[in-house]
Scaffold this active site. Sequence first.
Site, mmCIF file in Angstrom:
data_model
loop_
_atom_site.group_PDB
_atom_site.id
_atom_site.type_symbol
_atom_site.label_atom_id
_atom_site.label_comp_id
_atom_site.label_asym_id
_atom_site.label_seq_id
_atom_site.Cartn_x
_atom_site.Cartn_y
_atom_site.Cartn_z
ATOM 1 N N ASP A 57 -39.679 20.404 -0.477
ATOM 2 C CA ASP A 57 -40.617 19.548 -1.070
ATOM 3 C C ASP A 57 -39.958 18.349 -0.730
ATOM 4 O O ASP A 57 -38.660 18.009 -1.595
ATOM 5 C CB ASP A 57 -40.760 20.249 -1.991
ATOM 6 C CG ASP A 57 -41.845 18.800 -2.392
ATOM 7 O OD1 ASP A 57 -43.356 19.437 -2.745
ATOM 8 O OD2 ASP A 57 -41.818 18.327 -3.048
ATOM 9 N N TYR A 62 -39.529 9.579 -1.313
ATOM 10 C CA TYR A 62 -38.657 9.613 -1.945
ATOM 11 C C TYR A 62 -37.472 9.411 -1.057
ATOM 12 O O TYR A 62 -36.318 9.198 -0.109
ATOM 13 C CB TYR A 62 -38.005 11.291 -1.293
ATOM 14 C CG TYR A 62 -38.790 12.709 -2.051
ATOM 15 C CD1 TYR A 62 -40.143 11.861 -3.355
ATOM 16 C CD2 TYR A 62 -39.126 13.489 -2.250
ATOM 17 C CE1 TYR A 62 -40.212 12.266 -4.036
ATOM 18 C CE2 TYR A 62 -39.786 14.260 -3.294
ATOM 19 C CZ TYR A 62 -40.906 13.392 -4.261
ATOM 20 O OH TYR A 62 -41.480 14.490 -5.274
ATOM 21 N N LYS A 87 -46.085 14.472 0.969
ATOM 22 C CA LYS A 87 -47.253 14.029 0.192
ATOM 23 C C LYS A 87 -47.281 12.452 0.165
ATOM 24 O O LYS A 87 -46.424 11.149 0.124
ATOM 25 C CB LYS A 87 -46.522 14.262 -1.573
ATOM 26 C CG LYS A 87 -45.922 14.994 -1.793
ATOM 27 C CD LYS A 87 -45.305 15.190 -3.306
ATOM 28 C CE LYS A 87 -44.815 16.572 -3.628
ATOM 29 N NZ LYS A 87 -43.196 16.123 -3.092
HETATM 30 P P1 NDP Z 1 -35.069 19.316 -11.275
HETATM 31 O O1 NDP Z 1 -35.496 20.285 -12.500
HETATM 32 O O2 NDP Z 1 -35.237 20.455 -9.772
HETATM 33 O O3 NDP Z 1 -33.531 19.601 -11.308
HETATM 34 C C1 NDP Z 1 -32.801 18.471 -10.749
HETATM 35 C C2 NDP Z 1 -31.306 18.614 -11.141
HETATM 36 O O4 NDP Z 1 -30.605 19.790 -11.904
HETATM 37 C C3 NDP Z 1 -30.404 17.945 -10.384
HETATM 38 O O5 NDP Z 1 -29.411 17.269 -11.269
HETATM 39 C C4 NDP Z 1 -29.156 19.088 -10.078
HETATM 40 O O6 NDP Z 1 -27.856 17.729 -9.989
HETATM 41 C C5 NDP Z 1 -29.514 19.535 -11.323
HETATM 42 N N1 NDP Z 1 -29.075 20.818 -11.393
HETATM 43 C C6 NDP Z 1 -30.258 21.597 -9.836
HETATM 44 N N2 NDP Z 1 -29.738 22.757 -9.899
HETATM 45 C C7 NDP Z 1 -28.104 22.754 -10.725
HETATM 46 C C8 NDP Z 1 -27.664 23.979 -11.657
HETATM 47 N N3 NDP Z 1 -27.769 25.457 -10.429
HETATM 48 N N4 NDP Z 1 -26.754 23.994 -12.308
HETATM 49 C C9 NDP Z 1 -27.128 22.398 -13.054
HETATM 50 N N5 NDP Z 1 -27.454 21.470 -12.624
HETATM 51 C C10 NDP Z 1 -28.120 22.019 -11.551
HETATM 52 O O7 NDP Z 1 -35.710 18.306 -11.059
HETATM 53 P P2 NDP Z 1 -36.556 17.399 -10.023
HETATM 54 O O8 NDP Z 1 -37.027 16.169 -10.766
HETATM 55 O O9 NDP Z 1 -36.038 17.681 -8.389
HETATM 56 O O10 NDP Z 1 -37.167 18.397 -9.592
HETATM 57 C C11 NDP Z 1 -37.691 19.571 -8.453
HETATM 58 C C12 NDP Z 1 -39.107 18.531 -7.320
HETATM 59 O O11 NDP Z 1 -39.251 18.485 -7.207
HETATM 60 C C13 NDP Z 1 -37.911 17.104 -7.056
HETATM 61 O O12 NDP Z 1 -36.926 17.393 -6.094
HETATM 62 C C14 NDP Z 1 -39.406 17.044 -5.820
HETATM 63 O O13 NDP Z 1 -39.477 17.663 -4.889
HETATM 64 C C15 NDP Z 1 -39.901 17.580 -6.931
HETATM 65 N N6 NDP Z 1 -41.153 16.478 -7.465
HETATM 66 C C16 NDP Z 1 -42.418 16.327 -7.445
HETATM 67 C C17 NDP Z 1 -42.797 15.410 -8.370
HETATM 68 C C18 NDP Z 1 -44.501 14.867 -7.720
HETATM 69 O O14 NDP Z 1 -44.749 13.456 -9.060
HETATM 70 N N7 NDP Z 1 -45.038 15.887 -7.269
HETATM 71 C C19 NDP Z 1 -41.814 14.736 -9.590
HETATM 72 C C20 NDP Z 1 -40.704 15.153 -9.012
HETATM 73 C C21 NDP Z 1 -40.332 16.116 -8.422
HETATM 74 P P3 NDP Z 1 -26.957 18.051 -8.280
HETATM 75 O O15 NDP Z 1 -28.277 17.444 -7.167
HETATM 76 O O16 NDP Z 1 -26.272 17.889 -8.556
HETATM 77 O O17 NDP Z 1 -26.645 19.591 -8.355
#
Ligand code: NDP
Length: 284
Positions: A57, A62, A87
């Site tokens: 996604d 981004y 998107k």
């Molecule tokens: P998430 O809820 O997926 O959280 C991501 C965070 O959690 C990062 O800081 C990551 O750190 C950490 N993390 C991931 N896995 C673990 C784990 N197993 N243990 C501990 N920490 C973890 O947030 P997102 O905002 O990234 O949402 C997911 C996706 O949704 C986005 O990447 C995007 O593709 C989409 N999105 C869409 C939006 C919209 O408006 N349509 C808005 C926001 C997001 P690290 O990377 O350091 O591991």
Amino acid sequence: MLKLRRRFHLKTLQDTTTLHNGVKMPWFGLGVYKVQEGEEALTSVKAAINAGYQSIDTAALYQNEDSVGQAIKESGVPREELFITTKVWNTDQRNDSVLEAFETSLNKLGLDYVDLYLVHWPVKDKYKQTWKVLENLYKEGRVRAIGVSNFNIHHLEDLMSVAEIKPMVNQVELHPLFSQPELRDYCRKQEIQIEAWAPLGQGRLLDHPVLQEIASAHHKSIAQVILRWDLQNEIVTIPKSIRESRIIENADIFNFTLSESDMEKINALNENKRFGADPDNFTF
Ligand code: NDP
């Protein structure tokens, strides 16, 4: 009963939900918001595909579509085995440049179609016009499915009052503190697949005591419990990580089942608490 059977049917990372137009979309994928273009995006997406992820996604916003595309190419996995979402950003809606934005995304990704193209936010007085462009892209076969993101029920109703094609997906903020029961219920009835963004609350939920208790009982991490809760609720989920170990950990959720009581405990955590922007009041 049907629902129960379907929940337990989810056995692999490659399992799919069938969108209302018949297209199959993986229940699970990698999100790449805030993943840096270049090495970071390239290695994370390759690590995910290598771990068996089939869905990625991204979004024009981004600014990592080039690297996502490069990772897809270098992965060696046939294009038709992958499900790529991107998107259209708000400025392109406001500037009436949705078609151009689509062409740019496609070029950056190095693809000749995307699996799912989403209206990123419901830009007031614009999203219906945007939708017409997406409908045309769909009719021309340049996207396999079209959908929306950050749409509340009233946005969906307003859109559907003029739409020829009903959105196939609505991607919204959704996690245990903001589990959106009314919107989920509405979308289920409308056959619009719900997809969770920030499923892990952008990392803020990973020390929650109730989730920790459930996680310990299953010998799983809190992240795994939340992602399993998504799947058992028939919510498509796309956790983001740039670390290979977490990318693998997040996908390792097909070998345990949350009980009805676990599910209820997690459902009860809802506080209608958003971490992100409000679709009825955003300034970007
Ligand atoms: P998430 O809820 O997926 O959280 C991501 C965070 O959690 C990062 O800081 C990551 O750190 C950490 N993390 C991931 N896995 C673990 C784990 N197993 N243990 C501990 N920490 C973890 O947030 P997102 O905002 O990234 O949402 C997911 C996706 O949704 C986005 O990447 C995007 O593709 C989409 N999105 C869409 C939006 C919209 O408006 N349509 C808005 C926001 C997001 P690290 O990377 O350091 O591991």
